[in-house]
Design an enzyme around this catalytic site. Structure first.
Site, PDB file in Angstrom:
ATOM      1  N   HIS A 117     -10.915  -4.465   9.816  1.00 53.48           N
ATOM      2  CA  HIS A 117     -11.670  -4.320   8.412  1.00 53.48           C
ATOM      3  C   HIS A 117     -12.977  -3.831   8.458  1.00 53.48           C
ATOM      4  O   HIS A 117     -13.900  -4.335   7.735  1.00 53.48           O
ATOM      5  CB  HIS A 117     -11.917  -5.902   8.245  1.00 53.48           C
ATOM      6  CG  HIS A 117     -10.881  -6.826   7.559  1.00 53.48           C
ATOM      7  ND1 HIS A 117      -9.741  -7.202   8.440  1.00 53.48           N
ATOM      8  CD2 HIS A 117     -10.400  -7.269   6.346  1.00 53.48           C
ATOM      9  CE1 HIS A 117      -8.469  -7.717   7.857  1.00 53.48           C
ATOM     10  NE2 HIS A 117      -9.204  -7.720   6.508  1.00 53.48           N
ATOM     11  N   GLU A 124       0.807  -1.330  -0.028  1.00 54.00           N
ATOM     12  CA  GLU A 124       0.046  -0.099  -0.060  1.00 54.00           C
ATOM     13  C   GLU A 124       0.757   1.228  -0.089  1.00 54.00           C
ATOM     14  O   GLU A 124       0.569   2.042  -0.435  1.00 54.00           O
ATOM     15  CB  GLU A 124      -0.916   0.069   1.132  1.00 54.00           C
ATOM     16  CG  GLU A 124      -2.357  -0.918   1.052  1.00 54.00           C
ATOM     17  CD  GLU A 124      -2.126  -2.242   1.189  1.00 54.00           C
ATOM     18  OE1 GLU A 124      -0.798  -2.548   1.846  1.00 54.00           O
ATOM     19  OE2 GLU A 124      -3.002  -3.076   0.821  1.00 54.00           O
TER      20      GLU A 124
HETATM   21  C1  LIG Z   1      -2.868  -3.960   4.363  1.00 53.61           C
HETATM   22  C2  LIG Z   1      -3.527  -4.870   3.799  1.00 53.61           C
HETATM   23  N1  LIG Z   1      -3.604  -4.980   2.368  1.00 53.61           N
HETATM   24  C3  LIG Z   1      -4.431  -5.964   2.049  1.00 53.61           C
HETATM   25  C4  LIG Z   1      -5.233  -6.892   2.773  1.00 53.61           C
HETATM   26  C5  LIG Z   1      -6.278  -7.779   2.040  1.00 53.61           C
HETATM   27  N2  LIG Z   1      -5.468  -9.153   2.134  1.00 53.61           N
HETATM   28  C6  LIG Z   1      -5.818  -9.989   2.927  1.00 53.61           C
HETATM   29  S1  LIG Z   1      -5.194 -11.233   2.880  1.00 53.61           S
HETATM   30  C7  LIG Z   1      -4.484 -10.788   1.587  1.00 53.61           C
HETATM   31  C8  LIG Z   1      -3.482 -11.815   0.861  1.00 53.61           C
HETATM   32  C9  LIG Z   1      -2.313 -12.173   1.692  1.00 53.61           C
HETATM   33  O1  LIG Z   1      -1.515 -13.143   1.088  1.00 53.61           O
HETATM   34  P1  LIG Z   1      -0.289 -13.903   1.823  1.00 53.61           P
HETATM   35  O2  LIG Z   1       0.488 -12.887   2.641  1.00 53.61           O
HETATM   36  O3  LIG Z   1       0.272 -14.573   0.816  1.00 53.61           O
HETATM   37  O4  LIG Z   1      -1.021 -14.816   2.892  1.00 53.61           O
HETATM   38  P2  LIG Z   1      -2.040 -15.964   2.465  1.00 53.61           P
HETATM   39  O5  LIG Z   1      -3.380 -15.278   2.490  1.00 53.61           O
HETATM   40  O6  LIG Z   1      -1.478 -16.510   1.264  1.00 53.61           O
HETATM   41  O7  LIG Z   1      -1.957 -16.815   3.796  1.00 53.61           O
HETATM   42  C10 LIG Z   1      -4.761  -9.577   1.321  1.00 53.61           C
HETATM   43  C11 LIG Z   1      -4.298  -8.765   0.156  1.00 53.61           C
HETATM   44  C12 LIG Z   1      -4.889  -6.508   4.032  1.00 53.61           C
HETATM   45  N3  LIG Z   1      -5.762  -7.488   4.858  1.00 53.61           N
HETATM   46  N4  LIG Z   1      -4.134  -5.868   4.627  1.00 53.61           N
END
Ligand SMILES: Cc1ncc(C[n+]2csc(CCOP(=O)(O)OP(=O)(O)O)c2C)c(N)n1
Lengths: 326, 331
Positions: free
Chosen positions: A129, A60
């Site tokens: 959230h 972000e």
């Molecule tokens: C700062 C922020 N940006 C976006 C999100 C939305 N979001 C939730 S989970 C996720 C993906 C995370 O991917 P990863 O770190 O690979 O973890 P995984 O879900 O694969 O366990 C995103 C973008 C968030 N929760 N926080």
């Protein structure tokens, strides 16, 4: 005319604006995921390609900086954060950079940037959230803040935001997405800085923000059964807000309720209240009342959500108590 | 032998917990998001078994496995998912936010990347106070693209913090494939830039994970500083319960990863080489199932928090009349 949903109106605003202006592009983490943005960005990536509708890595701070830079270089970027909460991760670029550029460089370079962030409250998703953070942005000189409550305004304010030479924070609320109304095809603008009287009345002024507008309308209809005529003002823009419209209304009614589904301390409702008191002190029949969330983070449990969120019932109570003191 | 059984118990518990909790989310119409860690059990189980109870852990939205591994009671977890008073946080956090400080679980975080520096902070405490504790942060491939990961790694490295960065590379951040979002093939290679070991480990092999984590833990306890571990793994479900992963990945890819499912493979290993008997494992599985069914009963019986609970615990210590109820001075 055909009717569109709130989210459909946003989608059409994006599509028509991008068709008409090649300087416009979208950078938004998760914008291709329906669970985040509903149908408000559906297929934009397919229509305009991955060069103009970019779903970047989770970064972000970087994203926000990149759109600030692109705006400096003459583009009209839109950065989308599917939750306002995620925007906070990159807030430095908005507050220290985007907001200050025009002033620091004495207007040499404009910042035609749109930051769209979505409020997603009430989904048992807890404190990280569900936040409504409009007051933070309203506090910052150099930023404009809009919060449409209807499909017509959702489209018209989006187009105005994109065309505006200054950084605009455009905040929409998932709770409004299913509202429908007549929405014209083609580009049209809803002016930034102008509120709207949704229901005229003379007994009490209810200034409502975003998702509280339909609640204020409901409240007004209920109150009418008791002969109470509430004037409902949809503020639409939080910064710069329509002080004249609100002052004129309160001059007429002498009573003010402000409904904002966000925290109370130093919130938007506090600002509106202070301004009205400063300007119309002697014409007020009762102190202004803020109908807001308590100063508490959003809980997950559904039973706590029930206690946490506000609705037309809270507005009705506030109106009744205010008029009782008149 | 005992630690082999412990690893299996932990993996099997995580799998069943996720399965049963997912069903409950639907049956009980819980709207909170559940991010299942099915498929990634070997990482949580392997790493957590290398830790002591008073070591620290920070986790993510996909944190159930980490919490179970660290020893959070499944009753507390299930009731939290239900939003009930009996939950780990009395229903205030839900599925994405489970914490139990009594077992070093400092909290699961819904903001991607934000839990990483917190582990560094816990490690800094251990270093300053000389407690010999270590801290682990679990995060996904997506989180490694946040600036805060890089700042955290640098701080950990220059201060030689007893922290272990565990990246569960499950190939996707939501629908975004890591081969698009990450500039290098092996995320562990990023460790070089911060002069710490970057280990790549098969995240479907709990013993490999355990060994790797054990080394990192002794490095940390010996004062040699941080380690970065990239565990190659896969999430079997969508990003969260309502997501259809076939929107962005193929069923043949899913099939290939399920062929190397850590749980049945480790079961076979235990029977063939680990000295376990079929009866022993059957009994263990049965008992785990019963425990989780009991956790569901516990969650169902626990009441929803009363409305008075809403304003409690915003602060440790704060004048209550300043929490600003909905309607101002009129009340
Ligand atoms: C700062 C922020 N940006 C976006 C999100 C939305 N979001 C939730 S989970 C996720 C993906 C995370 O991917 P990863 O770190 O690979 O973890 P995984 O879900 O694969 O366990 C995103 C973008 C968030 N929760 N926080």
């Amino acid at each position: 005319m055909r009717t569109l949903s709130y989210s459909g109106a946003i989608l059409e605003g994006f599509r028509e604006k991008m068709e008409s202006d090649e300087d416009v592009f979208i950078l938004g983490q998760g914008v291709t995921n329906p669970w985040y943005v509903g149908d408000s960005m559906q297929d934009l990536d397919k229509i305009f390609g991955a060069e103009r509708v970019i779903d970047p890595p989770v970064s972000e701070q970087g994203m926000n900086g990149v759109v600030v830079g692109a705006a400096l270089a003459g583009m009209k970027p839109i950065v989308v954060h599917p939750r306002v909460d995620f925007l906070v991760m990159g807030i430095e670029q908005i507050i220290n950079e985007a907001a200050n550029w025009s002033y620091m460089f004495d207007g040499q370079i404009s910042m035609p940037l749109t930051v769209r962030a979505i409020i997603n409250r009430g989904g048992e998703q807890a404190a990280q959230h569900s936040q409504a953070l409009q007051a933070i942005f309203m506090h910052i000189p150099g930023l404009k803040v809009v919060m449409p409550s209807s499909p017509y305004d959702a489209k018209g304010l989006l187009i105005s935001s994109i065309e505006d030479p200054d950084p605009v924070i455009y905040i929409d609320d998932r709770w409004l997405y299913d509202l429908t109304e007549d929405v014209p095809e083609g580009l049209y603008r809803v002016p930034i800085g102008k509120g709207k009287i949704r229901i005229p009345g003379e007994d009490v002024t209810i200034v409502a923000i975003s998702s509280m507008v339909p609640e204020a309308e409901k409240a007004s209809n209920v109150l009418l059964e008791d002969g109470i005529k509430a004037e409902v003002i949809d503020l639409r823009t939080l910064k710069p807000w329509d002080t004249e419209l609100v002052l004129d209304s309160v001059r007429k009614t002498g009573n003010l309720i402000i409904a904002d589904a966000a925290w109370r301390t130093a919130g938007s409702a506090a600002e509106i209240s202070a301004h009205v008191v400063e300007n119309l002190f002697s014409e007020l029949k009762a102190p202004p009342v803020r109908v807001t969330l308590p100063d508490v983070p959003a809980p997950a449990s559904r039973s706590l959500e029930e206690a946490y969120y506000i609705d037309s019932g809270d507005i009705i109570n506030a109106v009744r108590k205010t008029l009782d003191t008149n | 032998m005992e630690h082999l059984l412990d690893i299996y118990r932990s993996m099997f518990t995580i799998r069943k917990f996720e399965e049963i909790a997912s069903r409950q989310i639907v049956d009980e119409r819980i709207r909170g998001l559940l991010h299942s860690s099915e498929g990634q059990e070997a990482v949580a189980a392997g790493v957590c078994l290398a830790l002591d109870q008073n070591d620290y852990l920070t986790s993510t939205h996909r944190g159930h496995g980490h919490a179970i591994g660290k020893g959070v009671h499944i009753n507390l977890m299930m009731a939290e998912i239900f939003g009930k008073v009996g939950g780990a946080n009395k229903g205030k956090g839900g599925s994405m936010h489970i914490a139990d400080s009594t077992v070093g679980m400092l909290g699961a975080n819904g903001i991607v990347g934000s839990s990483i520096p917190l582990a560094c902070g816990a490690a800094l405490k251990a270093k300053i106070m000389g407690t010999n504790q270590v801290a682990v942060s679990f995060f996904g491939d997506g989180a490694t693209n946040q600036g805060v990961l890089h700042e955290s790694m640098n701080l950990a490295s220059i201060w030689k913090l007893p922290v272990i960065f565990v990246c569960e590379n499950n190939l996707y951040a939501q629908s975004t494939p890591s081969d698009y979002s990450v500039s290098i093939e092996n995320i562990a290679d990023r460790a070089k830039g911060y002069s710490m070991p970057g280990e790549i480990v098969d995240g479907m092999d709990p013993l490999a994970v355990f060994d790797c984590a054990k080394n990192a833990v002794s490095r940390a306890r010996d004062g040699d500083g941080p380690t970065f571990i990239e565990a190659k793994t896969y999430r079997y479900r969508g990003h969260f319960l309502g997501d259809n992963p076939l929107r962005y990945r193929s069923d043949s890819e899913e099939f290939d990863w399920k062929k190397i499912d850590p749980i049945p493979r480790f079961r076979v290993f235990l029977l063939e080489e680990g000295g376990a008997t079929k009866d022993e494992l059957d009994d263990m599985e049965l008992a785990i199932n019963e425990n989780i069914v009991r956790a569901v009963e516990f969650a169902k019986k626990s009441p929803f928090p009363s409305h008075e609970e809403l304003e409690k615990d915003v602060y440790d210590n704060y004048p209550k009349d300043q929490l600003n109820r909905t309607v101002s001075s009129m009340e």
